[in-house]
Write an enzyme that holds these catalytic residues in place. Structure first.
Site, PDB file in Angstrom:
ATOM      1  N   ARG A 286      68.249  24.548  64.131  1.00  0.00           N
ATOM      2  CA  ARG A 286      69.462  24.406  64.273  1.00  0.00           C
ATOM      3  C   ARG A 286      70.007  23.290  63.091  1.00  0.00           C
ATOM      4  NH1 ARG A 286      70.348  21.460  69.739  1.00  0.00           N
ATOM      5  NH2 ARG A 286      70.204  23.497  70.750  1.00  0.00           N
TER       6      ARG A 286
ATOM      7  N   ARG B  62      73.727  13.955  67.623  1.00  0.00           N
ATOM      8  CA  ARG B  62      73.684  15.149  67.115  1.00  0.00           C
ATOM      9  C   ARG B  62      74.905  15.657  66.086  1.00  0.00           C
ATOM     10  NH1 ARG B  62      70.643  18.150  70.916  1.00  0.00           N
ATOM     11  NH2 ARG B  62      68.760  16.897  71.614  1.00  0.00           N
TER      12      ARG B  62
ATOM     13  N   LYS C  32      69.602  12.310  73.935  1.00  0.00           N
ATOM     14  CA  LYS C  32      70.521  12.836  73.083  1.00  0.00           C
ATOM     15  C   LYS C  32      71.819  12.329  73.142  1.00  0.00           C
ATOM     16  CE  LYS C  32      70.196  17.170  74.714  1.00  0.00           C
ATOM     17  NZ  LYS C  32      70.544  18.643  75.148  1.00  0.00           N
TER      18      LYS C  32
ATOM     19  N   LYS D 169      76.139  12.770  71.648  1.00  0.00           N
ATOM     20  CA  LYS D 169      77.036  13.573  71.191  1.00  0.00           C
ATOM     21  C   LYS D 169      78.441  12.912  70.921  1.00  0.00           C
ATOM     22  CE  LYS D 169      74.560  17.835  73.216  1.00  0.00           C
ATOM     23  NZ  LYS D 169      74.611  18.705  73.994  1.00  0.00           N
TER      24      LYS D 169
ATOM     25  N   CYS E   5      75.660  30.760  76.984  1.00  0.00           N
ATOM     26  CA  CYS E   5      74.655  30.343  76.252  1.00  0.00           C
ATOM     27  C   CYS E   5      73.697  31.154  75.763  1.00  0.00           C
ATOM     28  CB  CYS E   5      74.105  29.051  76.976  1.00  0.00           C
ATOM     29  SG  CYS E   5      72.958  29.630  78.350  1.00  0.00           S
TER      30      CYS E   5
ATOM     31  N   CYS F  33      65.088  30.941  74.969  1.00  0.00           N
ATOM     32  CA  CYS F  33      65.121  29.576  75.715  1.00  0.00           C
ATOM     33  C   CYS F  33      64.166  29.516  76.728  1.00  0.00           C
ATOM     34  CB  CYS F  33      66.700  29.193  76.197  1.00  0.00           C
ATOM     35  SG  CYS F  33      66.777  27.676  76.946  1.00  0.00           S
TER      36      CYS F  33
ATOM     37  N   CYS G 175      70.770  27.986  82.953  1.00  0.00           N
ATOM     38  CA  CYS G 175      70.271  26.940  83.904  1.00  0.00           C
ATOM     39  C   CYS G 175      71.287  25.845  83.792  1.00  0.00           C
ATOM     40  CB  CYS G 175      68.906  26.404  83.271  1.00  0.00           C
ATOM     41  SG  CYS G 175      69.167  25.172  81.966  1.00  0.00           S
TER      42      CYS G 175
ATOM     43  N   CYS H  13      74.545  24.586  78.577  1.00  0.00           N
ATOM     44  CA  CYS H  13      74.939  24.582  77.040  1.00  0.00           C
ATOM     45  C   CYS H  13      76.172  25.406  76.559  1.00  0.00           C
ATOM     46  CB  CYS H  13      73.466  25.072  76.236  1.00  0.00           C
ATOM     47  SG  CYS H  13      72.066  24.268  76.635  1.00  0.00           S
TER      48      CYS H  13
HETATM   49 FE1  SRM Z   1      71.758  22.969  74.832  1.00  0.00          FE
HETATM   50  C1  SRM Z   1      68.356  22.308  75.443  1.00  0.00           C
HETATM   51  C2  SRM Z   1      70.886  25.649  73.230  1.00  0.00           C
HETATM   52  C3  SRM Z   1      74.807  23.199  73.580  1.00  0.00           C
HETATM   53  C4  SRM Z   1      72.803  20.650  77.029  1.00  0.00           C
HETATM   54  N1  SRM Z   1      69.853  23.692  74.306  1.00  0.00           N
HETATM   55  C5  SRM Z   1      68.799  23.402  74.870  1.00  0.00           C
HETATM   56  C6  SRM Z   1      67.551  24.311  74.128  1.00  0.00           C
HETATM   57  C7  SRM Z   1      67.356  23.472  73.007  1.00  0.00           C
HETATM   58  C8  SRM Z   1      66.372  24.510  75.175  1.00  0.00           C
HETATM   59  C9  SRM Z   1      65.099  23.625  74.805  1.00  0.00           C
HETATM   60  O1  SRM Z   1      65.385  22.439  75.206  1.00  0.00           O
HETATM   61  O2  SRM Z   1      64.197  24.027  74.702  1.00  0.00           O
HETATM   62  C10 SRM Z   1      68.402  25.799  74.192  1.00  0.00           C
HETATM   63  C11 SRM Z   1      68.002  26.464  73.068  1.00  0.00           C
HETATM   64  C12 SRM Z   1      68.077  27.864  73.274  1.00  0.00           C
HETATM   65  C13 SRM Z   1      67.815  28.752  72.144  1.00  0.00           C
HETATM   66  O3  SRM Z   1      67.016  29.785  72.120  1.00  0.00           O
HETATM   67  O4  SRM Z   1      68.923  28.493  71.178  1.00  0.00           O
HETATM   68  C14 SRM Z   1      69.835  25.136  73.828  1.00  0.00           C
HETATM   69  N2  SRM Z   1      72.651  24.219  73.466  1.00  0.00           N
HETATM   70  C15 SRM Z   1      72.007  25.278  73.012  1.00  0.00           C
HETATM   71  C16 SRM Z   1      73.113  26.307  72.142  1.00  0.00           C
HETATM   72  C17 SRM Z   1      72.695  26.891  71.223  1.00  0.00           C
HETATM   73  C18 SRM Z   1      73.722  27.000  73.203  1.00  0.00           C
HETATM   74  C19 SRM Z   1      74.829  27.943  72.607  1.00  0.00           C
HETATM   75  O5  SRM Z   1      74.678  29.118  73.359  1.00  0.00           O
HETATM   76  O6  SRM Z   1      75.689  27.786  71.556  1.00  0.00           O
HETATM   77  C20 SRM Z   1      74.144  24.967  71.867  1.00  0.00           C
HETATM   78  C21 SRM Z   1      73.572  24.281  70.638  1.00  0.00           C
HETATM   79  C22 SRM Z   1      74.448  23.212  70.167  1.00  0.00           C
HETATM   80  C23 SRM Z   1      74.133  22.640  68.731  1.00  0.00           C
HETATM   81  O7  SRM Z   1      74.429  23.289  68.018  1.00  0.00           O
HETATM   82  O8  SRM Z   1      73.775  21.418  68.786  1.00  0.00           O
HETATM   83  C24 SRM Z   1      73.758  23.953  72.973  1.00  0.00           C
HETATM   84  N3  SRM Z   1      73.595  22.046  75.309  1.00  0.00           N
HETATM   85  C25 SRM Z   1      74.743  22.382  74.657  1.00  0.00           C
HETATM   86  C26 SRM Z   1      75.587  21.801  75.506  1.00  0.00           C
HETATM   87  C27 SRM Z   1      77.337  21.792  75.101  1.00  0.00           C
HETATM   88  C28 SRM Z   1      77.853  21.031  74.052  1.00  0.00           C
HETATM   89  O9  SRM Z   1      77.178  19.985  73.857  1.00  0.00           O
HETATM   90  O10 SRM Z   1      79.037  21.027  73.691  1.00  0.00           O
HETATM   91  C29 SRM Z   1      75.096  21.032  76.425  1.00  0.00           C
HETATM   92  C30 SRM Z   1      75.858  20.372  77.583  1.00  0.00           C
HETATM   93  C31 SRM Z   1      76.506  19.081  77.212  1.00  0.00           C
HETATM   94  C32 SRM Z   1      75.752  18.012  77.366  1.00  0.00           C
HETATM   95  O11 SRM Z   1      74.776  17.632  76.522  1.00  0.00           O
HETATM   96  O12 SRM Z   1      75.829  17.371  78.515  1.00  0.00           O
HETATM   97  C33 SRM Z   1      73.764  21.246  76.078  1.00  0.00           C
HETATM   98  N4  SRM Z   1      70.800  21.443  76.035  1.00  0.00           N
HETATM   99  C34 SRM Z   1      71.554  20.711  76.898  1.00  0.00           C
HETATM  100  C35 SRM Z   1      70.284  20.057  77.750  1.00  0.00           C
HETATM  101  C36 SRM Z   1      70.663  19.148  78.873  1.00  0.00           C
HETATM  102  C37 SRM Z   1      70.726  17.898  78.513  1.00  0.00           C
HETATM  103  C38 SRM Z   1      70.826  16.711  79.455  1.00  0.00           C
HETATM  104  O13 SRM Z   1      71.963  15.651  79.406  1.00  0.00           O
HETATM  105  O14 SRM Z   1      70.105  16.610  80.388  1.00  0.00           O
HETATM  106  C39 SRM Z   1      68.968  20.585  77.368  1.00  0.00           C
HETATM  107  C40 SRM Z   1      67.799  19.974  77.835  1.00  0.00           C
HETATM  108  C41 SRM Z   1      67.287  18.833  77.455  1.00  0.00           C
HETATM  109  O15 SRM Z   1      67.734  17.973  76.689  1.00  0.00           O
HETATM  110  O16 SRM Z   1      66.482  18.254  77.997  1.00  0.00           O
HETATM  111  C42 SRM Z   1      69.408  21.615  76.350  1.00  0.00           C
HETATM  112 FE1  SF4 Z   2      68.631  27.398  77.863  1.00  0.00          FE
HETATM  113 FE2  SF4 Z   2      69.862  26.269  79.751  1.00  0.00          FE
HETATM  114 FE3  SF4 Z   2      70.972  25.812  77.539  1.00  0.00          FE
HETATM  115 FE4  SF4 Z   2      71.138  28.126  78.612  1.00  0.00          FE
HETATM  116  S1  SF4 Z   2      71.937  26.128  79.478  1.00  0.00           S
HETATM  117  S2  SF4 Z   2      70.731  27.575  76.554  1.00  0.00           S
HETATM  118  S3  SF4 Z   2      69.531  28.379  79.567  1.00  0.00           S
HETATM  119  S4  SF4 Z   2      68.853  25.280  78.213  1.00  0.00           S
END
Ligand code: SRM
Ligand code: SF4
Length: 574
Positions: free
Chosen positions: A86, A156, A218, A220, A438, A444, A483, A487
């Site tokens: 990323r 981030r 993390k 943001k 997402c 993922c 899940c 995201c």
């Molecule tokens: Fe996310 C983890 C994809 C935005 C909350 N996110 C992941 C991972 C890296 C899975 C992992 O930990 O192994 C996913 C990779 C999937 C893949 O195969 O690409 C993933 N997140 C994404 C993306 C690519 C979704 C998308 O379809 O665009 C977004 C990438 C953002 C970026 O460029 O940095 C993405 N993730 C978000 C958002 C939305 C936002 O930030 O606007 C959230 C919710 C907002 C928040 O943070 O509360 C989000 N992602 C998470 C979480 C839960 C964090 C938490 O507070 O517990 C995880 C899991 C973790 O961190 O443990 C996670």
């Molecule tokens: Fe993966 Fe869950 Fe984030 Fe979707 S919402 S990209 S399933 S970690």
């Protein structure tokens, strides 16, 4: 275990054991670990335990293709390990020459061949095998791109409203997003040494802002220009909402403590809106950014990672105590907030003219997946545009792409390429453009259900329901996530589907168009056979009984179909 930066305080039990991530950060020699050794080990495609986590701070996640995992296990093969990268792109701005470089790398060196635009204004490569990882970083570096701190317990990629219309304000806001990103970056030379052949030097490793064990979780940040809330401020720990006077940026309202993730079945986790700390003039921006981070660094929960984000720190210590500590550390007093309003979150598709007379074309790209499909060679189309484009590209927080800064005389050619390659498709409904998913399967590792691959089908079924109830041109903000990490920001949607298991989702209703309300659980662990008839009935009621211009989310709240979530900690699970 020692952690020189973490000062336990009354809210945390000093005897409690720190999360294991604290140990690995402490022992990592400022994020170096033994990544280089692992990189040289060609016996496995993966990274060993601590390095598996540490590469995240360098913007990479180890993954494998879940569609073929079982088959490989049957053949006694290790999962086909690869990394997802990323990039760091504050404000999502990318130049044509950078686009051409990422296009070439995606095509030549990734298993999936795609460029995937994310919900945080950047792109991801999926499926990079170990022998290509270093080459990937060097390729990106050559065109001025890095992936530092796009994952891990750090600040981030900093978002900024992509607003080509009010470009003067946008330029300044964008510059703040870039400055905040730089200011909060880790200072360790680990990235330079491991990926860019830099010389080993420890002396510059002091981490005055993040601390030597980095953040508890993390973090943001956004810079946001109302009335557009495309970045979804309530998904972010820290937001600088631009306040302008006579078209000039004068300062920011600061919103702290948003976040959307939760864990199924754990009532101590919940999506939460950010709180308003007040207004600051521009000159205090970096100090406030630094000290919201430093208070979270010192007060955040390092024992339980599920309660470690700023949103929980605010609820544990109280908003006033957190804010006062930021004021004391930054030497700043927040003034009362200046009035502002969010009116929408959607991208403005098609051409708009900026105040500088340049033209900007927003393309809808379903789930941000840029790939050559048989009937729509989207990746080739973007490449052809990059070859002739003299402005830049802007990735939106809705996973779309803006061809920005086009001169009048170049418009026709760019539009023609876009149309020929399916980048402009007049058949897309408003509903399709208001839907987001997402990534989820197959890359993922946390996905419990499909999201991106299911979205096209779900949108079609939702379009059919709108047509059935004679509102085919209306739309509902519909978001699907695989899940509860959320995201695709389903926890700010009017209808949010959150994966529970294959084909099963929790259905949440009642977010609003502006993204200022968290939705509430309506149906639990259900498949299409249950939620489509339910949506059919609700859309029917909405079409027949709504007030003028009343959106679906407001309607379900007014009718008491779900209760309004006002304070997440008490209302979300009630
Ligand atoms: Fe996310 C983890 C994809 C935005 C909350 N996110 C992941 C991972 C890296 C899975 C992992 O930990 O192994 C996913 C990779 C999937 C893949 O195969 O690409 C993933 N997140 C994404 C993306 C690519 C979704 C998308 O379809 O665009 C977004 C990438 C953002 C970026 O460029 O940095 C993405 N993730 C978000 C958002 C939305 C936002 O930030 O606007 C959230 C919710 C907002 C928040 O943070 O509360 C989000 N992602 C998470 C979480 C839960 C964090 C938490 O507070 O517990 C995880 C899991 C973790 O961190 O443990 C996670
Ligand atoms: Fe993966 Fe869950 Fe984030 Fe979707 S919402 S990209 S399933 S970690």
């Amino acid at each position: 275990m020692s952690n020189q930066d973490y000062k336990p305080n009354s809210k945390h039990d000093p005897a409690a054991k720190f999360a294991d991530n604290e140990r690995l950060k402490t022992e990592s020699q400022h994020l170096r670990g033994t990544i280089e050794t692992d990189l040289g080990d060609q016996l496995t495609g993966g990274f060993t335990k601590d390095n598996f986590q540490l590469i995240r701070f360098h913007g990479m996640y180890q993954q494998d293709d879940r569609d073929i995992r079982a088959e490989r296990a049957k053949q006694k093969l290790e999962p086909l390990h690869n990394v997802m990268l990323r990039a760091r792109m504050p404000g999502g701005i990318i130049k044509p020459e950078q686009w051409l470089a990422i296009d070439k790398f995606a095509e030549d060196k990734t298993s999936y061949g795609s460029i995937r635009l994310t919900t945080r204004q950047t792109f991801q490569f999926h499926g990079v095998l170990k022998p290509h990882i270093k080459e990937m970083h060097l390729t990106l570096h050559d065109v001025g791109i890095d992936s530092i701190a796009t994952a891990g317990d750090v600040n981030r990629n900093v978002l900024c409203t992509t607003n080509p219309v009010e470009s003067e304000l946008h330029q300044e806001a964008y510059e703040w997003a870039a400055k905040i990103s730089e200011h909060l970056l880790p200072k360790t030379r680990a990235y330079l040494e491991i990926w860019l052949n830099g010389e080993r030097k420890d002396s510059t490793d002091l981490e005055p802002i993040l601390g030597s064990t980095y953040l508890p979780r993390k973090f943001k940040t956004t810079v946001t220009i109302p009335p557009n809330n495309e970045v979804d401020v309530h998904a972010n720990d820290l937001n600088f909402v631009a306040i302008a006077e006579e078209g000039k940026l004068v300062g920011f309202n600061v919103l702290v403590g948003g976040g959307l993730a939760m864990t199924h079945g754990d009532v101590n986790t919940y999506p939460r809106r950010a709180d308003d700390f007040g207004f600051i003039p521009l000159e205090h921006t970096l100090a406030v950014a630094e000290h919201v981070v430093s208070v979270q660094r010192d007060w955040g929960n390092r024992v339980n990672r599920k309660n470690a984000k700023t949103k929980y720190t605010l609820d544990a210590f109280g908003i006033d105590a957190f804010k006062e500590e930021v004021e004391n550390r930054a030497g700043v007093k927040f003034a009362p907030s200046r009035p502002f309003e969010f009116t929408h979150r959607g991208d403005r598709f098609g051409w708009v003219e900026g105040i500088d007379g340049k033209h900007h074309l927003t393309l809808f790209l379903q789930s941000g997946r840029i790939l050559d499909y048989p009937d729509k060679p989207l990746k080739t189309g973007c490449r052809k545009i990059a070859e002739i484009h003299k402005g830049d590209f802007r990735m939106t927080a809705n996973q779309n792409l803006i061809i920005a800064g086009v001169a009048e005389e170049d418009k026709a050619q760019i539009e023609q390429i876009a149309r020929e390659h399916g980048l402009i498709d007049d058949t897309h409904t408003e509903q399709r453009k208001s839907s987001m998913a997402c990534v989820a399967m197959p890359t993922c590792p946390l996905a419990m259900a499909e999201a991106e691959r299911y979205l096209p089908d779900l949108v079609e079924k939702t379009e059919a329901l709108l047509a059935k109830h004679e509102v085919p041109n209306d739309d509902i903000i519909l978001r699907v996530v695989g899940c509860p990490n959320g995201c695709g920001r389903a926890m700010l949607a009017e209808v949010g589907l959150v994966g529970k298991g294959p084909g099963k989702y929790n259905v949440y209703l009642g977010g609003n168009r502006e993204g200022t309300r968290v939705p509430k659980l309506y149906l639990e662990n259900v498949g299409e056979e249950t939620y489509l008839p339910a949506l059919d009935e609700l859309i029917g009621q909405w079409a027949a009984e709504r007030n003028e211009q009343e959106c679906f989310g407001d309607f379900v709240i007014r009718k008491g179909i779900v209760a309004e979530v006002k304070v997440s900690k008490t209302d979300f699970h009630a």
